[in-house]
Scaffold this motif. Sequence first.
Motif, short mmCIF file in Angstrom:
data_model
loop_
_atom_site.label_atom_id
_atom_site.label_comp_id
_atom_site.label_asym_id
_atom_site.label_seq_id
_atom_site.Cartn_x
_atom_site.Cartn_y
_atom_site.Cartn_z
N LYS A 275 1.73 -41.05 16.47
CA LYS A 275 1.64 -40.04 17.53
C LYS A 275 1.63 -40.73 18.89
N GLU A 420 -6.71 -42.43 19.94
CA GLU A 420 -6.90 -41.16 20.63
C GLU A 420 -8.17 -41.13 21.48
N ARG A 520 -10.09 -42.08 5.19
CA ARG A 520 -9.30 -40.98 5.76
C ARG A 520 -9.49 -39.74 4.90
#
Length: 654
Positions: A275, A420, A520
């Motif tokens: 991303k 992020e 995760r």
Amino acid sequence: MTHAPSADDRFAPSAAFAAKAHVTADQYQAMYNASIQDPERFWAEHGKRIDWIKPFTKVKSTSFAPGKIDIKWFEDGTLNVSANCIDRHLETRGDQTAIIWEPDDPKDAAQHITYKELHRRTCRMANILETMGVRRGDRVVIYLPMIPEAAYAMLACARIGAVHSIVFAGFSPDALGTRINGCDAKVVITADHAPRGGRSTPLKSNTDAALLHCKDSVKCLVVRRTGGQTSWADGRDFDYNEMAMEADDYCAPAEMGAEDPLFILYTSGSTGQPKGVVHSSGGYLAYAAMTHQYTFDYHDGDIFWCTADVGWVTGHSYIVYGPLANGATTIMFEGVPTYPDAGRFWEVCQKHKVNQFYTAPTALRALMAHGNGPVEKYDLSSIKVLGTVGEPINPEAWNWYNDVIGKGKCPIVDTWWQTETGGHLLTPLPGAIATKPGSATLPFFGVLPVILDPQTGVEITTTAAEGVLCIKDSWPGQMRTVYGDHERFEKTYFSDYKNYYFTGDGCRRDEDGYYWITGRVDDVINVSGHRMGTAEVESALVAHADVAEAAVVGYPHAIKGQGIYAYVTLMNGVEPSEDLRKDLVKWVRSEIGPIASPDLIQWAPGLPKTRSGKIMRRILRKIAENDHTTLGDISTLADPSVVDHLIEHRMNKV
Ligand code: ATP
Ligand code: MG
């Protein structure tokens, strides 16, 4: 065989350490409470740690509400990030070393770059970029080895208000081309060749190949690193070394808004397509600087070494922006941990008298496999704090770090965060928080972690809890958007669980309120109705004396729903055998319980990892499921040949 270290061990900071620390246990509690009760006031104060051209009057305007995701911090303030990292230190520490550059080959001399020199170099680079037509808001891709010019390039962009996007120098022409096009870059900065671990990557010819698929208008600035041969396209290619001799020593810093983007950076690609994360100027810098100072207990004059590459967020926040904003001396290392031998990290620590050392579990596991010999040759007495980031650290590796590297005297900060998040969100502060091996402990100031039930999305409010990790409110270092795709931003991080920032990680909170990343969410295994994170099973395997590294995934199992498939890398010199396989199964049963015992164990000489060293379980899952014809996005995979080997030797021959 020794018994596995217990994850319940506790290591409190020594009284001597706490006495000198920026933050003690009591101060942590008081500051944390203040940051949560009145974030406006807390951040109004801490926003002042950076210099503003026009001070902000608004502190926080943030919304996680569906359809209205909007994050702004210090929004009416103006600043220049490069002036914060350089100019404001010139008067007080112009002759202090800002960057120590340690080259790939230890026989080559290290360089010490002062703040004055950094200023000169950055200004020249900024002027060169302007000559090449780069203007405020334009994007510049940086594809450089770990050389000082990488820092000059980042700071030069910041100086003129251009937005940089760094592409790790190990990436292929394809990955580079996609990223150049992805942000419509005007210029790409590269080098002739990149030496690393005694080998050389032809960066310029990779760039040439990438540019075949980009607009003709994209220009290329080439830094001479080795002097090796390259091809040259007149009009498109520019010679940095030549231009730097002519360029002016001063470039005025542009006045930028707090919310103007500082950089774009892609996530590591462990779970899927990377991303394009966009970070701000003001909030990001304040957060990177603050976490750098507190998490590592950085004091003036300390030598700080983060071993990451500037191609990852860790390099952005903790090699360049955080340390330089704090006037620190930061090390940039061009090499790898095992070249020329497994003692390289420790040799560099001794040579430069490193005070804070920050690396990744993958590096520690690789070095542990070589035993203690390479460590014992060096004097590590300068080290005060050890840090880790990138993956859950197995308690076995944690204990090795603590005993063999830290000699039991250096607090370990296990920092959990993401591209992020801009900076640490869960981390011990070394003078304040007792650590437990494998736990990232408690939240940083201003961070509100919550654990949600993965199915219902309801917040679990008991202290002990397990589920998915979300964050309830914004912090200044938070990403602002996905580049060019605000919808993807909302969809990825705010749609599974409304009104929260979703991290994608599973997490357990223990009776003491400590956080443990279990892996995760995508990797959670469900065995006969029991949900299990990958971290715990992997840590049990790694705790076995013969195991260097392990990765665990689920695979379809007729009776249990999912079975446990373990990929195991053995210690150097250990031979695989059926007896060892049985022994490992028994070992995990006794460490965790029968429910966690692996159904299949495959010997793996290597594991598929991202270039930043994270295990890519999604690929391992595909192999275990015998579905390896569609491996998804593997552009960030470090060594594709590892995958072929694993496919060939897979256990589950259905
Ligand atoms: P992608 O998002 O593209 O799949 P990625 O998540 O690996 O890639 P990064 O932003 O580099 O990209 O990594 C952040 C992730 O790394 C976290 O979400 C977490 O899973 C893991 N991580 C980082 N630090 C720690 C830590 N100290 N303990 C446990 N996990 C960690
Ligand atoms: Mg991620």
